[in-house]
Design a protein around this motif. Sequence first.
Motif, PDB file in Angstrom:
ATOM      1  N   PRO A 295       0.802  -1.228   0.000  1.00  0.00           N
ATOM      2  CA  PRO A 295       0.000   0.000   0.000  1.00  0.00           C
ATOM      3  C   PRO A 295       0.836   1.281   0.000  1.00  0.00           C
ATOM      4  O   PRO A 295       0.410   2.300  -0.533  1.00  0.00           O
ATOM      5  CB  PRO A 295      -0.818  -0.115   1.292  1.00  0.00           C
ATOM      6  CG  PRO A 295      -0.868  -1.577   1.586  1.00  0.00           C
ATOM      7  CD  PRO A 295       0.442  -2.113   1.124  1.00  0.00           C
ATOM      8  N   GLN A 296       2.027   1.236   0.598  1.00  0.00           N
ATOM      9  CA  GLN A 296       2.843   2.448   0.693  1.00  0.00           C
ATOM     10  C   GLN A 296       4.299   2.129   0.384  1.00  0.00           C
ATOM     11  O   GLN A 296       4.876   1.183   0.927  1.00  0.00           O
ATOM     12  CB  GLN A 296       2.744   3.060   2.098  1.00  0.00           C
ATOM     13  CG  GLN A 296       3.512   4.361   2.269  1.00  0.00           C
ATOM     14  CD  GLN A 296       3.401   4.928   3.686  1.00  0.00           C
ATOM     15  OE1 GLN A 296       2.832   4.297   4.579  1.00  0.00           O
ATOM     16  NE2 GLN A 296       3.947   6.108   3.911  1.00  0.00           N
ATOM     17  N   VAL A 297       4.903   2.925  -0.506  1.00  0.00           N
ATOM     18  CA  VAL A 297       6.319   2.808  -0.839  1.00  0.00           C
ATOM     19  C   VAL A 297       6.963   4.182  -0.659  1.00  0.00           C
ATOM     20  O   VAL A 297       6.442   5.190  -1.150  1.00  0.00           O
ATOM     21  CB  VAL A 297       6.534   2.320  -2.286  1.00  0.00           C
ATOM     22  CG1 VAL A 297       8.013   2.397  -2.655  1.00  0.00           C
ATOM     23  CG2 VAL A 297       6.019   0.893  -2.451  1.00  0.00           C
ATOM     24  N   VAL A 298       8.066   4.236   0.065  1.00  0.00           N
ATOM     25  CA  VAL A 298       8.780   5.482   0.323  1.00  0.00           C
ATOM     26  C   VAL A 298      10.209   5.334  -0.187  1.00  0.00           C
ATOM     27  O   VAL A 298      10.884   4.341   0.118  1.00  0.00           O
ATOM     28  CB  VAL A 298       8.804   5.816   1.830  1.00  0.00           C
ATOM     29  CG1 VAL A 298       9.587   7.102   2.085  1.00  0.00           C
ATOM     30  CG2 VAL A 298       7.386   5.929   2.375  1.00  0.00           C
ATOM     31  N   ARG A 299      10.676   6.312  -0.954  1.00  0.00           N
ATOM     32  CA  ARG A 299      12.047   6.323  -1.467  1.00  0.00           C
ATOM     33  C   ARG A 299      12.891   7.353  -0.712  1.00  0.00           C
ATOM     34  O   ARG A 299      12.417   8.450  -0.413  1.00  0.00           O
ATOM     35  CB  ARG A 299      12.054   6.655  -2.960  1.00  0.00           C
ATOM     36  CG  ARG A 299      11.410   5.582  -3.843  1.00  0.00           C
ATOM     37  CD  ARG A 299      12.345   4.418  -4.035  1.00  0.00           C
ATOM     38  NE  ARG A 299      11.762   3.396  -4.913  1.00  0.00           N
ATOM     39  CZ  ARG A 299      12.468   2.439  -5.495  1.00  0.00           C
ATOM     40  NH1 ARG A 299      13.772   2.367  -5.286  1.00  0.00           N
ATOM     41  NH2 ARG A 299      11.874   1.547  -6.256  1.00  0.00           N
ATOM     42  N   THR A 300      14.139   7.005  -0.414  1.00  0.00           N
ATOM     43  CA  THR A 300      15.014   7.875   0.365  1.00  0.00           C
ATOM     44  C   THR A 300      16.385   7.994  -0.280  1.00  0.00           C
ATOM     45  O   THR A 300      16.688   7.339  -1.279  1.00  0.00           O
ATOM     46  CB  THR A 300      15.215   7.319   1.782  1.00  0.00           C
ATOM     47  OG1 THR A 300      16.071   6.155   1.706  1.00  0.00           O
ATOM     48  CG2 THR A 300      13.896   6.946   2.432  1.00  0.00           C
ATOM     49  N   ARG A 301      17.230   8.801   0.340  1.00  0.00           N
ATOM     50  CA  ARG A 301      18.646   8.806  -0.012  1.00  0.00           C
ATOM     51  C   ARG A 301      19.255   7.470   0.402  1.00  0.00           C
ATOM     52  O   ARG A 301      18.676   6.715   1.180  1.00  0.00           O
ATOM     53  CB  ARG A 301      19.365   9.950   0.697  1.00  0.00           C
ATOM     54  CG  ARG A 301      19.009  11.337   0.191  1.00  0.00           C
ATOM     55  CD  ARG A 301      19.839  12.397   0.906  1.00  0.00           C
ATOM     56  NE  ARG A 301      21.265  12.224   0.632  1.00  0.00           N
ATOM     57  CZ  ARG A 301      22.225  12.958   1.197  1.00  0.00           C
ATOM     58  NH1 ARG A 301      21.908  13.885   2.093  1.00  0.00           N
ATOM     59  NH2 ARG A 301      23.496  12.752   0.893  1.00  0.00           N
ATOM     60  N   ILE A 302      20.461   7.195  -0.106  1.00  0.00           N
ATOM     61  CA  ILE A 302      21.133   5.938   0.189  1.00  0.00           C
ATOM     62  C   ILE A 302      21.814   6.016   1.552  1.00  0.00           C
ATOM     63  O   ILE A 302      22.493   6.991   1.868  1.00  0.00           O
ATOM     64  CB  ILE A 302      22.143   5.602  -0.909  1.00  0.00           C
ATOM     65  CG1 ILE A 302      21.399   5.358  -2.233  1.00  0.00           C
ATOM     66  CG2 ILE A 302      22.991   4.385  -0.543  1.00  0.00           C
ATOM     67  CD1 ILE A 302      22.307   5.238  -3.431  1.00  0.00           C
ATOM     68  N   GLY A 303      21.618   4.984   2.352  1.00  0.00           N
ATOM     69  CA  GLY A 303      22.194   4.918   3.693  1.00  0.00           C
ATOM     70  C   GLY A 303      21.127   4.551   4.702  1.00  0.00           C
ATOM     71  O   GLY A 303      20.007   5.077   4.659  1.00  0.00           O
ATOM     72  N   SER A 304      21.459   3.641   5.598  1.00  0.00           N
ATOM     73  CA  SER A 304      20.465   3.163   6.558  1.00  0.00           C
ATOM     74  C   SER A 304      19.871   4.263   7.438  1.00  0.00           C
ATOM     75  O   SER A 304      18.684   4.182   7.787  1.00  0.00           O
ATOM     76  CB  SER A 304      21.057   2.044   7.426  1.00  0.00           C
ATOM     77  OG  SER A 304      22.260   2.445   8.051  1.00  0.00           O
ATOM     78  N   PRO A 305      20.616   5.333   7.811  1.00  0.00           N
ATOM     79  CA  PRO A 305      19.959   6.381   8.604  1.00  0.00           C
ATOM     80  C   PRO A 305      18.772   7.018   7.893  1.00  0.00           C
ATOM     81  O   PRO A 305      17.773   7.370   8.525  1.00  0.00           O
ATOM     82  CB  PRO A 305      21.085   7.395   8.846  1.00  0.00           C
ATOM     83  CG  PRO A 305      22.343   6.594   8.781  1.00  0.00           C
ATOM     84  CD  PRO A 305      22.074   5.581   7.705  1.00  0.00           C
ATOM     85  N   TYR A 306      18.868   7.155   6.560  1.00  0.00           N
ATOM     86  CA  TYR A 306      17.768   7.743   5.802  1.00  0.00           C
ATOM     87  C   TYR A 306      16.590   6.774   5.702  1.00  0.00           C
ATOM     88  O   TYR A 306      15.424   7.173   5.766  1.00  0.00           O
ATOM     89  CB  TYR A 306      18.252   8.144   4.406  1.00  0.00           C
ATOM     90  CG  TYR A 306      19.373   9.147   4.435  1.00  0.00           C
ATOM     91  CD1 TYR A 306      19.153  10.452   4.867  1.00  0.00           C
ATOM     92  CD2 TYR A 306      20.667   8.785   4.078  1.00  0.00           C
ATOM     93  CE1 TYR A 306      20.193  11.376   4.915  1.00  0.00           C
ATOM     94  CE2 TYR A 306      21.711   9.699   4.118  1.00  0.00           C
ATOM     95  CZ  TYR A 306      21.468  10.991   4.540  1.00  0.00           C
ATOM     96  OH  TYR A 306      22.493  11.900   4.594  1.00  0.00           O
ATOM     97  N   VAL A 307      16.896   5.495   5.548  1.00  0.00           N
ATOM     98  CA  VAL A 307      15.839   4.485   5.513  1.00  0.00           C
ATOM     99  C   VAL A 307      15.120   4.443   6.863  1.00  0.00           C
ATOM    100  O   VAL A 307      13.886   4.380   6.930  1.00  0.00           O
ATOM    101  CB  VAL A 307      16.405   3.100   5.146  1.00  0.00           C
ATOM    102  CG1 VAL A 307      15.312   2.031   5.222  1.00  0.00           C
ATOM    103  CG2 VAL A 307      17.017   3.124   3.756  1.00  0.00           C
ATOM    104  N   ILE A 308      15.895   4.491   7.937  1.00  0.00           N
ATOM    105  CA  ILE A 308      15.307   4.463   9.283  1.00  0.00           C
ATOM    106  C   ILE A 308      14.411   5.677   9.492  1.00  0.00           C
ATOM    107  O   ILE A 308      13.304   5.564  10.037  1.00  0.00           O
ATOM    108  CB  ILE A 308      16.415   4.391  10.349  1.00  0.00           C
ATOM    109  CG1 ILE A 308      17.113   3.031  10.287  1.00  0.00           C
ATOM    110  CG2 ILE A 308      15.847   4.627  11.744  1.00  0.00           C
ATOM    111  CD1 ILE A 308      18.397   2.957  11.081  1.00  0.00           C
ATOM    112  N   ALA A 309      14.866   6.853   9.051  1.00  0.00           N
ATOM    113  CA  ALA A 309      14.044   8.061   9.187  1.00  0.00           C
ATOM    114  C   ALA A 309      12.741   7.909   8.409  1.00  0.00           C
ATOM    115  O   ALA A 309      11.664   8.302   8.891  1.00  0.00           O
ATOM    116  CB  ALA A 309      14.819   9.282   8.701  1.00  0.00           C
ATOM    117  N   GLY A 310      12.815   7.317   7.224  1.00  0.00           N
ATOM    118  CA  GLY A 310      11.606   7.083   6.436  1.00  0.00           C
ATOM    119  C   GLY A 310      10.664   6.093   7.100  1.00  0.00           C
ATOM    120  O   GLY A 310       9.434   6.257   7.051  1.00  0.00           O
ATOM    121  N   MET A 311      11.231   5.078   7.738  1.00  0.00           N
ATOM    122  CA  MET A 311      10.416   4.105   8.465  1.00  0.00           C
ATOM    123  C   MET A 311       9.714   4.755   9.656  1.00  0.00           C
ATOM    124  O   MET A 311       8.546   4.481   9.927  1.00  0.00           O
ATOM    125  CB  MET A 311      11.296   2.936   8.918  1.00  0.00           C
ATOM    126  CG  MET A 311      11.817   2.078   7.775  1.00  0.00           C
ATOM    127  SD  MET A 311      13.142   0.939   8.291  1.00  0.00           S
ATOM    128  CE  MET A 311      12.269  -0.108   9.444  1.00  0.00           C
TER     129      MET A 311
END
Length: 478
Positions: A295-311
């Motif tokens: 239902p939801q897809v979020v794209r971020t910059r590369i790097g786990s801190p950015y993925v975590i912030a998106g989560m």
Amino acid sequence: MNVSTLQDIAAQSGVAFGTSGARGLVADMTPALCHAYTTAFINAVAPKATTVVLGHDLRPSSPAIAAACAAALTDLGLTVVYGGALPTPALALYGAQTGAPTVVVTGSHIPFDRNGIKFYREDGEISKPDEQAMLGYLVGLPKNLTVSALPSPAPQVEQAYVRRYVDFFGAGTLKGVTVAVYEHSSVGRDVLRHILEALGAEVISLGRTDTFVPIDTEAVRHEDVEQAKEWAELYDFDAIVSTDGDADRPLIGDELGQWLRGDVVGILCAQYLQAHAVVTPVSSNTALEQSKAFPQVVRTRIGSPYVIAGMEDALASGSELVVGYEANGGFLLGSQVLRDGQRLGPLPTRDAVLPIVALLCAAKERGLKMSELAHDLPKRFTASDRLQNFATLKSIGLIARLKADARLLSDLLAPGAGPVESLDETDGLRATFTSGDIVHLRPSGNAPELRCYAESNSAKQARALCDACLLQVLKVAG
């Protein structure tokens, strides 16, 4: 003791924060510097800590760096729980379970002459604002630093990681499945075997070495591609699995010894867990959106801190089951998963074991070969590689030239792919062409490397795009 900000110390040493943790040349990671980084972490990010979890990977330089970090923690009056040589996610998990921050000495997959330190709050990996707080902290470089030998590892740290997966998936779940483990110098080679065997799998150990092997799960070495195929001819296995150096990124291959792309692994793992929201960097395969499975897809910059912030943003917006993954296959679990009365708690840092076990279980439950798991996904294929020893400033300059010169951009990235349809500058420069081909250039955040990601409707074309682009870069940039 000379006192200055960690920012000044980092600038003088060349040891700096990258996409995940502080990285630098081993020669520059002196005991005093590691002491300063650790001191700044505790004082700026975890000032209420009383106990800290500490561990490292199998690089020869890692124990000495860990000992310097331990000295800093002891000087601050803290209790150190030393986990020893264990996967980064195992150490972070124990820290989260016990409410303690965690320090992990690892250079992951970067070249042998480099290393790094990762820092975790009690609730997960530090953020970019946390890094800035550390860099602004006034800290001293001790002149007469006493570094003691590391103690014996505390066994409960590894035990907690093993229980996490055996309790959730169930002992004996993988009975009848044969898994080859390419062990090389991965810090997770023994604990991965323990988990797979506890789940009932028959494990074949291959390629163990005490010489450090820089496995990059985004840019798999040619020798590792060929080696896996040779092993598939010699041994009868259902899958072959491995990890990078600190075991937070998986490498998963099928019964033919063909390695799966990390971003495909991420989609398959998210499907198995029945995720509602998926967060991933812009470099990951667009089959994610095209599958219409989430239902939801979020794209971020590369790097786990950015993925975590998106989560975290997805959780705050009310999404029920939030996961994240990177193109390297590292998988992050932001929500608990409940299944058959068992609970798998959140682990919002990259992990290699969850996607490995999830894909093995998915194949067994569906009666499929590992090579058949991705057959239902949209036919989008990715390839990636890198130019090593390519200065970051040179990469930045090249990307600036491409942004300013549309013809050079098209000729260098994909001369046969038609006009540029769109440009994405979320992280580096990612160009989508009218043919559907995608080429993405980005300076590495961890080492002097220029990375190239390509995507197309065939694996052959994706590889050709990636190789041709890097060849053109060498001609243009020298």
